[in-house]
Enzyme design. Structure first.
Site, short mmCIF file in Angstrom:
data_model
loop_
_atom_site.label_atom_id
_atom_site.label_comp_id
_atom_site.label_asym_id
_atom_site.label_seq_id
_atom_site.Cartn_x
_atom_site.Cartn_y
_atom_site.Cartn_z
N TYR A 40 9.90 7.15 20.21
CA TYR A 40 8.88 6.68 19.26
C TYR A 40 8.91 5.16 19.14
CZ TYR A 40 6.54 6.02 14.74
OH TYR A 40 5.71 5.60 13.73
N GLU A 62 2.52 9.56 6.95
CA GLU A 62 3.29 8.66 6.08
C GLU A 62 3.38 9.24 4.67
OE1 GLU A 62 5.07 6.23 6.95
OE2 GLU A 62 4.30 5.68 8.92
N TRP A 70 11.97 9.76 8.29
CA TRP A 70 10.85 9.79 9.22
C TRP A 70 11.09 10.78 10.35
CZ3 TRP A 70 6.00 9.36 9.58
CH2 TRP A 70 5.36 9.21 10.81
#
Length: 205
Positions: A40, A62, A70
């Site tokens: 990522y 988000e 995350w």
């Protein structure tokens, strides 16, 4: 008389600068902590994202990340895409109560009613935006000439731009878009470049 117990070793200091990964490349420390993060970090984070649907996906993810790590979201990303019709605004905006119940039973996503309902409500807001979501979000891009951070300690959690973006999104009717979430969105979508100065992603540009 018994001896005093040995002092516990201090926890290792968390790296704050760029670190060398197993492939010999320097990365932001968080980007080398797991394989999912490495991919990522190297291929997505900080690269410009455009398009209303693509940005809607990031806004939703988000929001779902709020209060979680995350990587928890990253590892469920395909599940989210399947559950939310590829994050096509027009399709998600048509979701109704039956879809909310379906999503609450979907183990491939984070099953939080408030966040699920917010994603659907946000799609309805995004569908009606004059000029579209892309124009709204990119109107708050950061200064491209801002000096590169050298350590994670120099990376802010909130900026005047993210505060203004959050305010604009809330005014439009979006939910789960506070200044911290807005800044994470800005970082992820390339509105700011917070790759560290020595990070190979930044130096390769």
């Amino acid at each position: 008389m018994s001896a005093e117990p040995a002092a516990e070793p201090a926890p290792a200091a968390r790296p704050t600068g760029a670190v060398t990964g197993p492939d010999g490349l320097l990365r932001c420390a968080w980007g080398d902590s797991a394989d999912d993060y490495r991919v990522y970090h190297d291929t997505e984070w900080g690269r410009p994202v455009h398009g209303d649907d693509a940005l809607f996906e990031r806004v939703c993810l988000e929001a779902f990340q709020s209060g979680l790590s995350w990587i928890t979201i990253l590892r469920r990303r395909e599940g989210f895409r399947a559950a939310f019709a590829g994050f096509e605004i027009a399709r998600v905006a048509e979701f109704g109560p039956a879809d909310v119940e379906r999503l609450l039973g979907d183990t491939g996503i984070i099953r939080n009613r408030a966040k699920i309902e917010a994603a659907i409500a946000n799609a309805r807001v995004a569908r009606e935006l004059d000029g579209g979501l892309d124009a709204l979000i990119w109107g708050f891009a950061g200064d491209p000439d801002r000096p590169a951070p050298r350590t994670l300690d120099e990376v802010p959690a909130v900026t005047p731009e993210s505060t203004a973006l959050a305010k604009a999104l809330k005014k439009a009717g979006f939910r789960f878009v506070g200044p911290t979430t807005a800044y994470a969105l800005m970082q992820a979508c390339g509105l700011v470049d917070d790759h560290l100065a020595d990070c190979h992603v930044r130096t390769a540009r």
